[in-house]
Design a protein around this motif. Sequence first.
Motif, PDB file in Angstrom:
ATOM      1  N   ASN A 181       0.975  -1.015   0.018  1.00  0.00           N
ATOM      2  CA  ASN A 181      -0.091  -0.095  -0.144  1.00  0.00           C
ATOM      3  C   ASN A 181       0.800   1.227   0.005  1.00  0.00           C
ATOM      4  O   ASN A 181       1.876   0.958   0.589  1.00  0.00           O
ATOM      5  N   LYS A 182       0.727   2.235  -0.548  1.00  0.00           N
ATOM      6  CA  LYS A 182       1.398   3.338  -0.654  1.00  0.00           C
ATOM      7  C   LYS A 182       1.400   3.884   0.752  1.00  0.00           C
ATOM      8  O   LYS A 182       2.475   4.551   1.015  1.00  0.00           O
ATOM      9  N   LYS A 183       0.417   3.744   1.544  1.00  0.00           N
ATOM     10  CA  LYS A 183       0.674   4.527   3.099  1.00  0.00           C
ATOM     11  C   LYS A 183       1.429   3.593   3.819  1.00  0.00           C
ATOM     12  O   LYS A 183       1.814   4.131   4.787  1.00  0.00           O
ATOM     13  N   GLN A 184       1.654   2.381   3.379  1.00  0.00           N
ATOM     14  CA  GLN A 184       2.203   1.529   4.397  1.00  0.00           C
ATOM     15  C   GLN A 184       3.841   1.674   4.241  1.00  0.00           C
ATOM     16  O   GLN A 184       4.397   1.688   3.287  1.00  0.00           O
ATOM     17  N   ASN A 185       4.339   1.906   5.597  1.00  0.00           N
ATOM     18  CA  ASN A 185       5.734   2.214   5.595  1.00  0.00           C
ATOM     19  C   ASN A 185       6.553   0.724   5.944  1.00  0.00           C
ATOM     20  O   ASN A 185       5.987  -0.240   6.105  1.00  0.00           O
ATOM     21  N   ALA A 186       7.775   0.889   5.532  1.00  0.00           N
ATOM     22  CA  ALA A 186       8.786  -0.299   5.828  1.00  0.00           C
ATOM     23  C   ALA A 186       8.634  -0.950   7.125  1.00  0.00           C
ATOM     24  O   ALA A 186       8.662  -1.757   7.759  1.00  0.00           O
ATOM     25  N   ASN A 187       8.660   0.301   8.115  1.00  0.00           N
ATOM     26  CA  ASN A 187       8.555   0.226   9.464  1.00  0.00           C
ATOM     27  C   ASN A 187       7.160   0.484   9.983  1.00  0.00           C
ATOM     28  O   ASN A 187       6.617   1.547   9.902  1.00  0.00           O
ATOM     29  N   HIS A 188       6.698  -0.555  10.542  1.00  0.00           N
ATOM     30  CA  HIS A 188       5.210  -0.603  11.054  1.00  0.00           C
ATOM     31  C   HIS A 188       4.918   0.129  12.327  1.00  0.00           C
ATOM     32  O   HIS A 188       3.619   0.536  12.566  1.00  0.00           O
ATOM     33  N   PHE A 189       6.153   0.824  12.873  1.00  0.00           N
ATOM     34  CA  PHE A 189       5.961   1.383  14.038  1.00  0.00           C
ATOM     35  C   PHE A 189       6.065   2.898  13.868  1.00  0.00           C
ATOM     36  O   PHE A 189       6.985   3.263  13.151  1.00  0.00           O
ATOM     37  N   SER A 190       5.135   3.609  14.327  1.00  0.00           N
ATOM     38  CA  SER A 190       5.324   4.973  14.129  1.00  0.00           C
ATOM     39  C   SER A 190       5.828   5.684  15.518  1.00  0.00           C
ATOM     40  O   SER A 190       6.069   5.176  16.490  1.00  0.00           O
ATOM     41  N   ASP A 191       6.322   6.987  15.303  1.00  0.00           N
ATOM     42  CA  ASP A 191       6.656   7.469  16.554  1.00  0.00           C
ATOM     43  C   ASP A 191       5.641   7.456  17.785  1.00  0.00           C
ATOM     44  O   ASP A 191       5.929   7.406  19.057  1.00  0.00           O
TER      45      ASP A 191
END
Length: 171
Positions: free
Chosen positions: A33-43
Amino acid sequence: MYFLFVLAGLSIYLLRCYINNQPDTHHITIKRNKKQNANHFSDETFDENSTEYFNILIKVLILSTYNSEKFNSVTSEDFPFRRLEEDIGFVFTEDVFKSMLRNDLIKETELPKLLAFKEATLKISEDEWFLEKVDPDSDKRWIKINEVADELLTEMNIDTKNYNFESGNSE
């Protein structure tokens, strides 16, 4: 009879060639998904847990002030020495460390000593941590770790130098 073995072998060979040359029809494509980052954890995720990370840091610093007598009083079931290296590595990961800074759990003024502590712990090899080969009473590297950890605890206004494994808090 020999002819039948040759014929069976040739049949198996041809079947194998046929199977190997078939196109793969079971391709699975996973599109990100374009919104999905490689790192699943956010700040925000790290910030939610920053107090727990800080408690692990305090535990690491308290245990780093221990001498062999205090380590011997802790049964290895409660805390193997090698686990200390894992906890040190964890609290000094970039996202965890930044989270503690962002949430004012550690101060900018403590950074030089925290980095000196991390640097001192890196001088102990993985094998020494894992095999628990460090002598807390005479190893110069451990004595340096011990001093820096003690200074940090004092600077952070942590009065107690004992850790209660049952409650998971400093005493």
